[in-house]
Design an enzyme around this catalytic site. Sequence first.
Site, PDB file in Angstrom:
ATOM      1  CG  ASN A   8      57.060 -82.737 -16.387  1.00 13.72           C
ATOM      2  OD1 ASN A   8      55.916 -83.188 -16.311  1.00 13.72           O
ATOM      3  ND2 ASN A   8      58.148 -83.507 -16.371  1.00 13.72           N
ATOM      4  CD1 TRP A   9      52.147 -78.369 -14.333  1.00 13.91           C
ATOM      5  CD2 TRP A   9      49.997 -79.028 -14.461  1.00 13.91           C
ATOM      6  NE1 TRP A   9      51.373 -77.256 -14.564  1.00 13.91           N
ATOM      7  CE2 TRP A   9      50.053 -77.631 -14.644  1.00 13.91           C
ATOM      8  CE3 TRP A   9      48.745 -79.657 -14.498  1.00 13.91           C
ATOM      9  CZ2 TRP A   9      48.900 -76.856 -14.865  1.00 13.91           C
ATOM     10  CZ3 TRP A   9      47.602 -78.883 -14.719  1.00 13.91           C
ATOM     11  CH2 TRP A   9      47.696 -77.499 -14.892  1.00 13.91           C
ATOM     12  CE  LYS A  10      59.117 -83.868 -12.843  1.00 10.64           C
ATOM     13  NZ  LYS A  10      60.367 -84.226 -12.185  1.00 10.64           N
ATOM     14  CG  HIS A 102      60.912 -86.796 -17.471  1.00 15.97           C
ATOM     15  ND1 HIS A 102      61.325 -87.348 -16.282  1.00 15.97           N
ATOM     16  CD2 HIS A 102      60.924 -85.454 -17.293  1.00 15.97           C
ATOM     17  CE1 HIS A 102      61.573 -86.363 -15.419  1.00 15.97           C
ATOM     18  NE2 HIS A 102      61.336 -85.209 -16.007  1.00 15.97           N
ATOM     19  CD  GLU A 104      60.376 -87.805 -12.893  1.00 16.87           C
ATOM     20  OE1 GLU A 104      59.252 -87.585 -13.380  1.00 16.87           O
ATOM     21  OE2 GLU A 104      61.005 -86.955 -12.221  1.00 16.87           O
ATOM     22  CD  GLU A 173      64.100 -82.455 -17.403  1.00 20.67           C
ATOM     23  OE1 GLU A 173      63.534 -81.442 -17.000  1.00 20.67           O
ATOM     24  OE2 GLU A 173      63.598 -83.591 -17.286  1.00 20.67           O
ATOM     25  N   GLY A 179      64.274 -82.746  -8.946  1.00 21.05           N
ATOM     26  CA  GLY A 179      63.528 -82.889  -7.698  1.00 21.05           C
ATOM     27  C   GLY A 179      64.405 -82.976  -6.460  1.00 21.05           C
ATOM     28  CB  SER A 217      66.530 -78.246  -8.762  1.00 21.46           C
ATOM     29  OG  SER A 217      66.260 -79.542  -8.233  1.00 21.46           O
ATOM     30  N   GLY A 238      59.752 -78.620 -13.166  1.00 19.05           N
ATOM     31  CA  GLY A 238      58.895 -79.568 -12.465  1.00 19.05           C
ATOM     32  C   GLY A 238      58.191 -78.896 -11.295  1.00 19.05           C
ATOM     33  N   GLY A 239      58.715 -79.124 -10.099  1.00 18.20           N
ATOM     34  CA  GLY A 239      58.073 -78.651  -8.876  1.00 18.20           C
ATOM     35  C   GLY A 239      57.627 -77.193  -8.904  1.00 18.20           C
TER      36      GLY A 239
HETATM   37  P1  13P Z   1      62.164 -80.365 -10.883  1.00 15.69           P
HETATM   38  O1  13P Z   1      62.090 -78.956 -11.431  1.00 15.69           O
HETATM   39  O2  13P Z   1      61.096 -80.663  -9.893  1.00 15.69           O
HETATM   40  O3  13P Z   1      63.540 -80.692 -10.400  1.00 15.69           O
HETATM   41  O4  13P Z   1      61.874 -81.349 -12.109  1.00 15.69           O
HETATM   42  C1  13P Z   1      62.553 -81.152 -13.293  1.00 15.69           C
HETATM   43  C2  13P Z   1      61.951 -82.026 -14.312  1.00 15.69           C
HETATM   44  O5  13P Z   1      62.061 -83.240 -14.244  1.00 15.69           O
HETATM   45  C3  13P Z   1      61.202 -81.406 -15.405  1.00 15.69           C
HETATM   46  O6  13P Z   1      60.874 -82.316 -16.393  1.00 15.69           O
END
Ligand code: 13P
Length: 256
Positions: A8-10, A102, A104, A173, A179, A217, A238-239
């Site tokens: 997930n590149w966000k 998500h 967010e 999640e 994050g 994470s 994510g990251g």
């Molecule tokens: P991180 O891997 O950066 O913690 O993000 C997880 C995430 O929200 C994937 O959708």
Amino acid sequence: MKKLIAGNWKMNGSLAANEALLAELAIGLTKGLAANPNCDVAVCVPAPYLAQVQALKSAHPGLSALDVGAQDVSAQSAGAYTGEVSAAMLKDLGCRYVIVGHSERRQYHGESDALVADKAKAALASGITPIVCIGETLAEREAGRTEEVVKRQLAAVIHANGHCISEIVVAYEPVWAIGTGKTASPEEAQAVHAVLRAQLKAATDQSARVKILYGGSMNAANATSLLTQPDIDGGLIGGASLKAPDFLKIIAAAHV
Ligand code: 13P
């Protein structure tokens, strides 16, 4: 079950950065996927870059097995909804997946359980697999409400989607792990996944088809311990999905 590792590149990337990242992934995936045919790999990219990523997929044979996804979809099918992107448009752009709900989006855009369920429905109606995100906040976990919260979030999606529920992917999640560098321990994650598996089993006799991903994470160092839990069928990253070497290591860890 075949595992799924989805990035997930966000809200990250640029034409140049995406091209560089995918070129690096292409090299690694050629080797990695050949050694690991039991793992599906996807990247969920910002909507403006979907066409670019599809074009790069056509240009790099190493990316042919990579699936493309979006990060959100409208619950509406078409019409006067300025700024929204429909499931049909995502299908047009070759998306196999779309992330819905998500944390967010729940947190910053006020998305309710009911709206998330409708978005999953819209995706399924267009032949796109929704990756439905659920998870508790730190306050909810500390109050001992984790199970109640994730079950409520999943129940809304089950209720709205009936027998189609076997076509979704679930991503657990925990909000406090996103994050933050704090990962749920493999045991903590497995305990929640087992609850979700049981809930899906009660909802459909096809529950064995539903992948339950862990996200929060996940990185090259902790992927193996998470991905070897019995009810963890992959990861939503994510990251670490923005760094090709890290993402490739997580894909390699899904080789079980
Ligand atoms: P991180 O891997 O950066 O913690 O993000 C997880 C995430 O929200 C994937 O959708």
